[in-house]
Motif scaffolding. Sequence first.
Motif, mmCIF file in Angstrom:
data_model
loop_
_atom_site.group_PDB
_atom_site.id
_atom_site.type_symbol
_atom_site.label_atom_id
_atom_site.label_comp_id
_atom_site.label_asym_id
_atom_site.label_seq_id
_atom_site.Cartn_x
_atom_site.Cartn_y
_atom_site.Cartn_z
ATOM 1 N N VAL A 172 3.376 -1.646 8.999
ATOM 2 C CA VAL A 172 3.101 -1.429 7.583
ATOM 3 C C VAL A 172 2.060 -0.331 7.434
ATOM 4 O O VAL A 172 1.113 -0.233 8.229
ATOM 5 C CB VAL A 172 2.605 -2.733 6.920
ATOM 6 C CG1 VAL A 172 2.209 -2.487 5.475
ATOM 7 C CG2 VAL A 172 3.705 -3.785 6.966
ATOM 8 N N SER A 173 2.238 0.497 6.439
ATOM 9 C CA SER A 173 1.313 1.592 6.188
ATOM 10 C C SER A 173 -0.133 1.096 6.123
ATOM 11 O O SER A 173 -0.421 0.042 5.542
ATOM 12 C CB SER A 173 1.668 2.282 4.867
ATOM 13 O OG SER A 173 0.660 3.175 4.474
ATOM 14 N N ARG A 174 -1.023 1.878 6.723
ATOM 15 C CA ARG A 174 -2.442 1.518 6.703
ATOM 16 C C ARG A 174 -2.963 1.457 5.269
ATOM 17 O O ARG A 174 -3.860 0.667 4.948
ATOM 18 C CB ARG A 174 -3.259 2.523 7.521
ATOM 19 C CG ARG A 174 -4.749 2.172 7.609
ATOM 20 C CD ARG A 174 -5.490 3.124 8.522
ATOM 21 N NE ARG A 174 -6.911 2.791 8.563
ATOM 22 C CZ ARG A 174 -7.811 3.205 7.685
ATOM 23 N NH1 ARG A 174 -7.421 3.984 6.666
ATOM 24 N NH2 ARG A 174 -9.087 2.859 7.785
ATOM 25 N N VAL A 175 -2.361 2.257 4.378
ATOM 26 C CA VAL A 175 -2.763 2.233 2.971
ATOM 27 C C VAL A 175 -2.561 0.837 2.398
ATOM 28 O O VAL A 175 -3.395 0.325 1.641
ATOM 29 C CB VAL A 175 -1.965 3.271 2.159
ATOM 30 C CG1 VAL A 175 -2.283 3.153 0.669
ATOM 31 C CG2 VAL A 175 -2.255 4.676 2.654
ATOM 32 N N PHE A 176 -1.450 0.198 2.769
ATOM 33 C CA PHE A 176 -1.163 -1.142 2.274
ATOM 34 C C PHE A 176 -2.209 -2.138 2.748
ATOM 35 O O PHE A 176 -2.695 -2.965 1.975
ATOM 36 C CB PHE A 176 0.223 -1.600 2.729
ATOM 37 C CG PHE A 176 1.368 -0.905 2.033
ATOM 38 C CD1 PHE A 176 1.150 0.122 1.131
ATOM 39 C CD2 PHE A 176 2.676 -1.282 2.285
ATOM 40 C CE1 PHE A 176 2.192 0.762 0.497
ATOM 41 C CE2 PHE A 176 3.737 -0.658 1.655
ATOM 42 C CZ PHE A 176 3.492 0.376 0.756
ATOM 43 N N THR A 177 -2.518 -2.098 4.034
ATOM 44 C CA THR A 177 -3.472 -3.072 4.579
ATOM 45 C C THR A 177 -4.876 -2.839 4.023
ATOM 46 O O THR A 177 -5.617 -3.792 3.773
ATOM 47 C CB THR A 177 -3.493 -3.012 6.113
ATOM 48 O OG1 THR A 177 -3.799 -1.679 6.552
ATOM 49 C CG2 THR A 177 -2.133 -3.415 6.683
ATOM 50 N N VAL A 178 -5.223 -1.569 3.805
ATOM 51 C CA VAL A 178 -6.544 -1.268 3.235
ATOM 52 C C VAL A 178 -6.617 -1.782 1.799
ATOM 53 O O VAL A 178 -7.607 -2.395 1.386
ATOM 54 C CB VAL A 178 -6.819 0.255 3.280
ATOM 55 C CG1 VAL A 178 -8.045 0.607 2.433
ATOM 56 C CG2 VAL A 178 -7.020 0.717 4.711
ATOM 57 N N MET A 179 -5.561 -1.543 1.015
ATOM 58 C CA MET A 179 -5.542 -2.021 -0.366
ATOM 59 C C MET A 179 -5.500 -3.546 -0.425
ATOM 60 O O MET A 179 -6.083 -4.156 -1.317
ATOM 61 C CB MET A 179 -4.349 -1.423 -1.103
ATOM 62 C CG MET A 179 -4.451 0.062 -1.399
ATOM 63 S SD MET A 179 -5.856 0.487 -2.482
ATOM 64 C CE MET A 179 -7.040 1.100 -1.249
ATOM 65 N N HIS A 180 -4.834 -4.150 0.547
ATOM 66 C CA HIS A 180 -4.791 -5.613 0.598
ATOM 67 C C HIS A 180 -6.184 -6.171 0.844
ATOM 68 O O HIS A 180 -6.622 -7.139 0.202
ATOM 69 C CB HIS A 180 -3.828 -6.092 1.698
ATOM 70 C CG HIS A 180 -3.714 -7.568 1.797
ATOM 71 N ND1 HIS A 180 -4.525 -8.313 2.634
ATOM 72 C CD2 HIS A 180 -2.922 -8.458 1.152
ATOM 73 C CE1 HIS A 180 -4.205 -9.598 2.513
ATOM 74 N NE2 HIS A 180 -3.243 -9.704 1.618
ATOM 75 N N ILE B 81 2.716 -6.144 -1.389
ATOM 76 C CA ILE B 81 3.681 -5.982 -0.306
ATOM 77 C C ILE B 81 3.169 -6.628 0.981
ATOM 78 O O ILE B 81 3.901 -7.360 1.660
ATOM 79 C CB ILE B 81 3.970 -4.496 -0.060
ATOM 80 C CG1 ILE B 81 4.700 -3.875 -1.257
ATOM 81 C CG2 ILE B 81 4.791 -4.311 1.213
ATOM 82 C CD1 ILE B 81 6.093 -4.384 -1.477
ATOM 83 N N TRP B 82 1.915 -6.399 1.319
ATOM 84 C CA TRP B 82 1.396 -6.940 2.576
ATOM 85 C C TRP B 82 1.199 -8.457 2.490
ATOM 86 O O TRP B 82 1.453 -9.179 3.449
ATOM 87 C CB TRP B 82 0.102 -6.242 2.960
ATOM 88 C CG TRP B 82 -0.451 -6.622 4.310
ATOM 89 C CD1 TRP B 82 -1.746 -6.927 4.610
ATOM 90 C CD2 TRP B 82 0.265 -6.709 5.546
ATOM 91 N NE1 TRP B 82 -1.886 -7.214 5.939
ATOM 92 C CE2 TRP B 82 -0.655 -7.086 6.552
ATOM 93 C CE3 TRP B 82 1.609 -6.528 5.908
ATOM 94 C CZ2 TRP B 82 -0.284 -7.280 7.877
ATOM 95 C CZ3 TRP B 82 1.966 -6.713 7.248
ATOM 96 C CH2 TRP B 82 1.029 -7.087 8.199
ATOM 97 N N GLU B 83 0.790 -8.949 1.329
ATOM 98 C CA GLU B 83 0.640 -10.395 1.145
ATOM 99 C C GLU B 83 2.007 -11.077 1.319
ATOM 100 O O GLU B 83 2.126 -12.078 2.037
ATOM 101 C CB GLU B 83 0.090 -10.688 -0.254
ATOM 102 C CG GLU B 83 -0.231 -12.150 -0.516
ATOM 103 C CD GLU B 83 -1.531 -12.613 0.117
ATOM 104 O OE1 GLU B 83 -1.798 -13.831 0.069
ATOM 105 O OE2 GLU B 83 -2.284 -11.768 0.642
ATOM 106 N N GLY B 84 3.031 -10.523 0.658
ATOM 107 C CA GLY B 84 4.360 -11.110 0.758
ATOM 108 C C GLY B 84 4.972 -10.939 2.131
ATOM 109 O O GLY B 84 5.618 -11.857 2.655
ATOM 110 N N THR B 85 4.781 -9.774 2.737
ATOM 111 C CA THR B 85 5.366 -9.500 4.048
ATOM 112 C C THR B 85 4.817 -10.438 5.122
ATOM 113 O O THR B 85 5.574 -10.973 5.947
ATOM 114 C CB THR B 85 5.123 -8.037 4.447
ATOM 115 O OG1 THR B 85 5.769 -7.174 3.505
ATOM 116 C CG2 THR B 85 5.672 -7.751 5.838
#
Length: 383
Positions: free
Chosen positions: A178-186, A321-325
Amino acid sequence: MITVEEVLDTHQKKEFLDFPARLYQYDKNYIRPLDKDIENIFNPEKNKFYKDGKCARFLFKNDSKTVGKVAVFINNLYEQSQPTGGIGFFDCINDQETANFIFDYCKNWLQEKGIEAMDGPINFGERDKFWGLVIEGFIEPLYGMNYNFPYYKDLFENYGFKVYFEQLCFSRPIFAEVSRVFTVMHAKHSKNPEISAKPMTKDKLEKFAKDFTEIYNKAWASHGEGKCMEEAKVLKMFKMMKPIINEHISWFVYENEKPVAMWMNLPDTNQWFKYLNGKFGIWEKLKFIWIKRFKKNEKMIGLVFGVVPEWQKKGLEGYMIWEGTQHLRKHTDFKVTEMQWIGDFNPKMIKIAENLDTTVTRKLATYRYFFDRNKEFERHPML
């Protein structure tokens, strides 16, 4: 010599459904659509578009052997710069002369009714089903998606059809990085006690229908060709989907219990329907229940993704996205997700899809043919 039969009686209706199954019998990627889904489109009591339109189906035979079929229709709600009809559910042997005969027949049928152009292959209904010709990515079709041989592209283009717009389908493996942007925003939004994410559950369909309607109308009503949705219709849709809803794959985000984002997915039911050979009677329904319970479905379909305007460009989609994934990786068998098609005339939605770390896995084309061959052709306007 090719003869034409309008599809009117039971035998002809059966042949309209069975011909493609024979044509594609050696194609491992072909999945026969449910007969009832096709027949409902041509049932005036089931299809609301008959109220404002006309439709007819035809079989084309050579020495009593079916060599092609098509539906031709006028949908007066389908607004274009010139009177434009449609053709769909086209299937044909690999022969240009036969295809030309079919296209000419459709053109003449439409011209007699004052039409100046035809689009195809499209549906006598909404764009979410049976719309477009596959031109790249000849893999198993998603539920409600057209499928065809590669040579169909030549049949259309050699006749003179031109691409009005392309339909792009985006996909990504569930377990891909998963994109690092997603994990950072999560990580960022997880620290905010006012933000929470919840999966859609079957016992609260009324609540999620209300939340869906609120988010959708704020996020999409003024976006391109978006239309406002009514809560009652959304709830009806959710109740129809209830038997196949997976409670781990559709997510809503809330700010102090106010809905602000959603990510709606469903299992690709074609992964189950492909074992039913187009039938859905009592025996097939029992078989479907058994297959659904014991046969792993590894593909899910992305239906709708939306964030209300005040939360756009703040990384909330990454959080969702990261929470659901993370959750669905633990609780489901899905290995891939694919988004339904996005028109190439919609760069904003394409950008959203690309930002979700997806890649284009198939393309379909909606073609247009002007009866006046001197008329200047223009593609679908950009949104």
